[in-house]
Design a protein around this motif. Structure first.
Motif, PDB file in Angstrom:
ATOM      1  N   GLY A 118      -9.455   6.395  -2.632  1.00  0.00           N
ATOM      2  CA  GLY A 118      -8.847   7.562  -1.558  1.00  0.00           C
ATOM      3  C   GLY A 118      -8.230   9.260  -2.938  1.00  0.00           C
ATOM      4  O   GLY A 118      -8.197   9.565  -2.229  1.00  0.00           O
TER       5      GLY A 118
ATOM      6  N   THR B 209       0.498  -1.320  -0.114  1.00  0.00           N
ATOM      7  CA  THR B 209       0.230   0.356   0.432  1.00  0.00           C
ATOM      8  C   THR B 209       0.858   1.514  -0.023  1.00  0.00           C
ATOM      9  O   THR B 209       0.230   2.396  -0.449  1.00  0.00           O
ATOM     10  N   GLU B 210       1.961   0.948   0.696  1.00  0.00           N
ATOM     11  CA  GLU B 210       2.892   2.554   0.162  1.00  0.00           C
ATOM     12  C   GLU B 210       3.279   2.969  -0.856  1.00  0.00           C
ATOM     13  O   GLU B 210       3.487   4.224  -0.984  1.00  0.00           O
TER      14      GLU B 210
ATOM     15  N   THR C  38      -0.747   9.033  -5.740  1.00  0.00           N
ATOM     16  CA  THR C  38       0.509  10.469  -5.634  1.00  0.00           C
ATOM     17  C   THR C  38       0.806  11.122  -6.119  1.00  0.00           C
ATOM     18  O   THR C  38       0.269  12.075  -7.243  1.00  0.00           O
TER      19      THR C  38
ATOM     20  N   VAL D 277      -6.622   5.083   1.140  1.00  0.00           N
ATOM     21  CA  VAL D 277      -5.827   4.809  -0.094  1.00  0.00           C
ATOM     22  C   VAL D 277      -5.620   2.825   0.735  1.00  0.00           C
ATOM     23  O   VAL D 277      -5.497   1.864   0.225  1.00  0.00           O
ATOM     24  N   SER D 278      -4.899   3.239   1.735  1.00  0.00           N
ATOM     25  CA  SER D 278      -4.290   2.011   2.078  1.00  0.00           C
ATOM     26  C   SER D 278      -5.447   0.609   2.767  1.00  0.00           C
ATOM     27  O   SER D 278      -4.683   0.033   3.006  1.00  0.00           O
TER      28      SER D 278
ATOM     29  N   VAL E 205      -5.416  13.255  -2.923  1.00  0.00           N
ATOM     30  CA  VAL E 205      -5.461  11.907  -2.574  1.00  0.00           C
ATOM     31  C   VAL E 205      -5.724  11.596  -0.953  1.00  0.00           C
ATOM     32  O   VAL E 205      -5.117  12.229  -0.424  1.00  0.00           O
ATOM     33  N   ASP E 206      -5.952  10.652  -0.352  1.00  0.00           N
ATOM     34  CA  ASP E 206      -6.486  10.516   0.957  1.00  0.00           C
ATOM     35  C   ASP E 206      -5.979   9.209   1.301  1.00  0.00           C
ATOM     36  O   ASP E 206      -6.201   8.693   0.448  1.00  0.00           O
ATOM     37  N   LYS E 207      -4.526   9.692   2.096  1.00  0.00           N
ATOM     38  CA  LYS E 207      -3.291   8.434   2.134  1.00  0.00           C
ATOM     39  C   LYS E 207      -4.494   7.269   2.939  1.00  0.00           C
ATOM     40  O   LYS E 207      -3.463   6.743   3.065  1.00  0.00           O
ATOM     41  N   ASP E 208      -5.053   7.854   4.173  1.00  0.00           N
ATOM     42  CA  ASP E 208      -5.266   6.538   5.187  1.00  0.00           C
ATOM     43  C   ASP E 208      -6.308   5.688   4.118  1.00  0.00           C
ATOM     44  O   ASP E 208      -6.659   4.738   4.425  1.00  0.00           O
TER      45      ASP E 208
ATOM     46  N   THR F  99       0.656   3.989  -3.174  1.00  0.00           N
ATOM     47  CA  THR F  99      -0.001   5.818  -2.751  1.00  0.00           C
ATOM     48  C   THR F  99       0.917   6.488  -3.305  1.00  0.00           C
ATOM     49  O   THR F  99       0.231   7.532  -3.279  1.00  0.00           O
ATOM     50  N   LYS F 100       1.997   5.514  -3.092  1.00  0.00           N
ATOM     51  CA  LYS F 100       3.887   6.476  -3.620  1.00  0.00           C
ATOM     52  C   LYS F 100       2.565   7.478  -5.182  1.00  0.00           C
ATOM     53  O   LYS F 100       2.985   8.170  -5.797  1.00  0.00           O
TER      54      LYS F 100
END
Length: 240
Positions: free
Chosen positions: A159, A108-109, A116, A175-176, A170-173, A112-113
């Motif tokens: 997200g 997920t990291e 973004t 997305v995860s 982007v809502d990173k939380d 997310t990258k």
């Protein structure tokens, strides 16, 4: 033959040794000099020439600005295509399966990258295209905005939200914790949203490039009807 407001060309630099004009014409010109008419006409003439020069200069500056904006739009469209393609290949969403539990985990990291990067590239391209006056580029950009809006519900699930200015956030939380099936639907494969954005970004890049070449006056047709144009590097160098 006359030059400006019906005044003979002889006054504005034509061959003064000619004997073709009549005596009445010479006397008429002389009378105009005496009563100040020529001076008024000269002032009007050079005022008009100066105005034409300023107008031409303004057009040149406008063209130069449009070329700069198109070059920036092309650059941002290329970056957007690259970011969309990195999502489109689907490798991010394959995950890793645990042999014992059968559970699939996702990076997920990294997802997310990449998301973004995609959102940043999308927003930057909108900013660049907003400064362009070329209709074909604007039409393609509007199509891309429309495609994004049509996927707003699905994007929100993973997200990504769309603002009133059409920019993405982007809502990173979120997305995860997102459903990976929704991710795959949006970003993986040739028929996905990211594939469509990639294709439209390529069209925007090509249109920006072709308009740049047209504005720069470069290129020629071959005997087969193909059109050879200036390189982008040459166009860039011509701006600065």
């Amino acid at each position: 033959m006359t030059s400006f407001f019906g005044i003979s060309d002889s006054f504005f630099g034509t061959n003064t040794t000619s004997t073709s004009y009549s005596g009445s014409s010479v006397l008429g010109d002389y009378a105009a000099i005496q009563n100040g008419s020529y001076r008024k006409l000269l002032n009007a003439y050079y005022s008009k020439k100066s105005s034409d020069s300023v107008e031409s200069s303004d057009q040149t500056e406008e063209t130069k600005l449009e070329k700069t904006n198109l070059l920036q739009t092309k650059s941002q469209a290329d970056l957007l295509k690259k970011a969309a393609d990195e999502l489109k290949n689907g490798k991010l969403f394959e995950g890793t399966k645990d042999e014992e539990t059968g559970k699939i985990t996702y990076n997920t990291e990294e997802i997310t990258k990449k998301l973004t990067s995609f959102v940043d590239a999308y927003n930057n391209m909108l900013d660049a295209a907003d400064d362009v006056n070329t209709k074909s580029v604007l039409r393609k950009t509007l199509w891309m905005i429309g495609s994004t809006k049509s996927n707003s519900a699905l994007l929100d699930k993973v997200g990504i939200s769309i603002g009133k200015d059409n920019k993405l956030t982007v809502d990173k939380d979120k997305v995860s914790k997102a459903d990976m099936n929704a991710m795959k639907t949006l970003f993986s494969g040739s028929g996905s949203y990211s594939a469509k954005v990639s294709g439209k970004a390529k069209e925007i890049s090509n249109l920006s490039n072709s308009t740049l070449k047209t504005l720069s006056g470069g290129g020629s047709y071959t005997n087969r009807g193909d059109y050879n144009t200036l390189t982008t590097d040459a166009l860039y160098n011509s701006l600065f």
